[in-house]
Enzyme design. Structure first.
Site, PDB file in Angstrom:
ATOM      1  N   GLU A  63       9.140  28.629  27.690  1.00 16.02           N
ATOM      2  CA  GLU A  63       9.592  29.405  26.530  1.00 16.02           C
ATOM      3  C   GLU A  63       9.320  30.881  26.800  1.00 16.02           C
ATOM      4  OE1 GLU A  63       7.889  28.242  22.785  1.00 16.02           O
ATOM      5  OE2 GLU A  63       8.188  26.101  23.155  1.00 16.02           O
ATOM      6  N   GLU A  93       2.474  23.270  24.384  1.00 18.10           N
ATOM      7  CA  GLU A  93       1.406  24.148  23.883  1.00 18.10           C
ATOM      8  C   GLU A  93       0.178  23.360  23.435  1.00 18.10           C
ATOM      9  OE1 GLU A  93       3.161  26.836  21.037  1.00 18.10           O
ATOM     10  OE2 GLU A  93       4.273  27.895  22.605  1.00 18.10           O
TER      11      GLU A  93
END
Length: 586
Positions: free
Chosen positions: A314, A195
């Site tokens: 994810e 991220e």
């Protein structure tokens, strides 16, 4: 761990191709001499063996489906057990393999185990622990992904103001990681950074910074030799977000590296209002469904259809499930979400990794048991087939009224409705229920029988069965409109005495008399579940949190409307005066 949330819009930061491709791979082995990854079936009971190199990146990533995250362990800050999970064991990977997963993502945070100044040395004991955990997973025949995880927001995010040190530290980290794992099986993949995010930057600047880091990562790993020369490398979009601007930038970056052994990654936690239950997002409605469909359409059109493999590193719902708090998302709505997610991922040719923070969510790391077997069963089923659903998993019957017929809308998802069952007994169509134009109506006589003594709560459960997939459970529930009582307390938290009377809380709306929104989330009157209010069913109360109470104006009465899943609403008034709070029934 999930990254930043976007309170006014979509969260698109992030099953793969059907493993029937294995038959094609067998042919390819004969044609090319390349050995293929062994992708065991869910029923494979043979001894564990390391996976072997597949025919190509697309097939390798397809063979990794389904995948699972060892969340909140090696990525926990500052250490492995800091966030409540026990130390990782080989038995955990044995369990994950036995549950049908073919790969694991092992997030690793290096910050507290690496010097923050040159030469940025990683602690040898920590590196050895990471290697031990990775080797356990590889020994079970699992593919493995490791990365640089929470470092993304701990120090990498400061690249705009500390550019040279950030780049040097990042290069040093991957130099040491690459050296440690250079001879590991190529079933191990490296993911550059989780991220990625950069403080005080525009999208264009962030994309450029990420390209610089990924290029450094690529150079360091490839030059380290051994199996790293051709190891699959996983590259994220900015924020691991699937919006078109980020996917286009990722494709451009991958082309510039001119390396066939690259994999794209994004994350997905759903339409933000639904994912955390805010702004009235209580249902997996058309807006939430479209967000998901659009996410996978962009991935398919931009990446997988062009031969770029995608590992969705994810997925879940934010803060769901959470065994420490009441569920933000109603159980049936969550099941619909995961059912469609599996379908969309399979259609787009994407391999997906369930985000599991451990003891507080899916897998209890202490007992190695699933905390919600029904939920994990639905997720597993979605890997291979669709399941039918309905507009709700509840039929509410008011105890204060006579029972009448109730109707739900069926969502067959391309399947055929087979009928209703209560346990082993099939309900009789025409007498107990009717189906017309996709609408399922249970008769008053059937509901009277199913309600039994009409005690508050679930009286019975029936199943709508379809031609494939899991049955859809429908809970026949007796309720009456909840009753709230006056309360007083301080801004540290206020408990409103509540007789739920069989009902369930869906959301809370908060407004001032002048029409303004009350609470910390001032862009919507519907406040965030658990962050500002939370039901305590065993304790017969609704908690108003300090975050909500401290955000209220002094001496300005706020009107709260509690919305329940039966459709009932109850109005309540709260006034803050300095450090004291009073609540009264409207």
């Amino acid at each position: 761990m999930k990254g930043t949330h976007h309170p006014t819009g979509r969260r698109s930061d992030g099953p793969g191709r059907v493993l029937g491709l294995l038959l094609a791979l067998v042919t390819l082995i004969g044609l090319t001499g390349t050995t293929a990854f062994a992708a065991p079936s869910h029923r494979d009971t043979s001894p564990a063996r390391p996976p072997r190199l597949a025919a190509g990146p697309m097939d390798t990533v397809a063979a990794m489906q389904p995948s699972w995250n060892l969340g909140n362990s090696l990525d926990a800050v500052p250490g492995e057990t800091s966030w409540g999970n026990p130390p990782v064991t080989k038995a955990l990977f044995d369990t994950i393999k036995a549950q049908g997963f073919r790969s694991v993502r092992i997030p690793v945070t290096w910050t507290d185990h690496q010097s923050s100044t040159a030469p940025y040395t990683i602690d040898a004991a920590w590196m050895s622990r990471v290697k031990q955990v990775v080797d356990w997973a590889l020994a079970d025949g699992l593919y493995v992904v490791i990365n640089v995880h929470h470092d993304s927001w701990q120090w990498l995010s400061g690249m705009s103001t500390d550019h040279d040190n950030v780049v040097a530290r990042f290069r040093a980290a991957w130099t040491q990681i690459a050296a440690k794992f250079r001879d590991s099986s190529q079933a191990l993949l490296f993911e550059s950074v989780n991220e990625p995010q950069f403080d005080n930057t525009t999208d264009a600047q962030g994309i450029q910074y990420l390209k610089e880091l990924d290029t450094a990562f690529h150079t360091v790993v490839r030059q380290s030799g051994g199996n790293n020369a051709t190891r699959l490398l996983v590259l994220p979009s900015l924020h691991t977000n699937s919006d078109q601007i980020y996917l286009d930038a990722l494709v451009s970056e991958m082309k510039s590296l001119n390396d066939p052994n690259l994999v794209a990654t994004v994350h997905y936690y759903g339409w933000y209002p639904f994912s955390v239950n805010i702004a009235g997002g209580t249902r997996f409605d058309a807006t939430a469904q479209k967000d998901m469909t659009d996410h996978f359409t962009r991935i398919r059109d931009t990446l997988t259809s062009k031969g770029i493999p995608v590992y969705l590193g994810e997925y879940s719902l934010l803060h769901y499930p959470d065994q420490n708090h009441p569920s933000r998302v109603e159980a049936g709505e969550a099941l619909k979400y995961f059912e469609q997610f599996g379908y969309e991922a399979r259609a787009a040719g994407v391999t997906t990794a369930l985000w599991d923070p451990g003891t507080f969510a899916f897998m209890d790391r202490a007992t190695l048991q699933w905390t919600d077997p029904a939920l994990i069963a639905a997720i597993k089923s979605s890997w291979t087939t669709r399941s039918g659903t309905a507009s709700s998993d509840r039929i509410f019957l008011a105890k204060s009224s006579s029972i009448t017929a109730k109707t739900l809308t069926l969502n067959p998802n391309g399947l055929t409705f087979q009928g209703l069952w209560q346990g082993g007994t099939r309900l009789v169509q025409g007498r107990d229920y009717t189906v017309s134009d996709g609408r399922l109506t249970l008769t008053a006589s059937a509901l009277t029988r199913l309600a039994g003594s009409r005690a508050y709560g679930i009286n019975s459960t029936i199943e709508a069965r379809f031609s494939r997939g899991l049955p859809w459970k429908i809970h026949v529930t007796t309720y009456d409109r909840p009753v709230l009582s006056d309360a007083s307390g301080g801004t540290g938290g206020l408990t409103v005495p509540t007789q739920f009377r069989g009902d369930l809380l869906a959301t809370m709306e908060a407004k001032y008399s002048d029409g303004g929104n009350a609470g910390p989330t001032d862009w919507t009157p519907f406040q965030e579940f658990n962050e500002t209010f939370s039901p305590d069913y065993p304790g017969n109360g609704i908690s108003l949190t300090s975050a909500f109470l401290n955000a209220l104006r002094d001496n300005a009465q706020a009107t709260l409307t509690f919305h329940f899943w039966s459709g009932a609403t109850v109005t309540y008034r709260v006034t803050k005066n300095g450090g004291s709070v009073t609540g009264t029934v409207a």
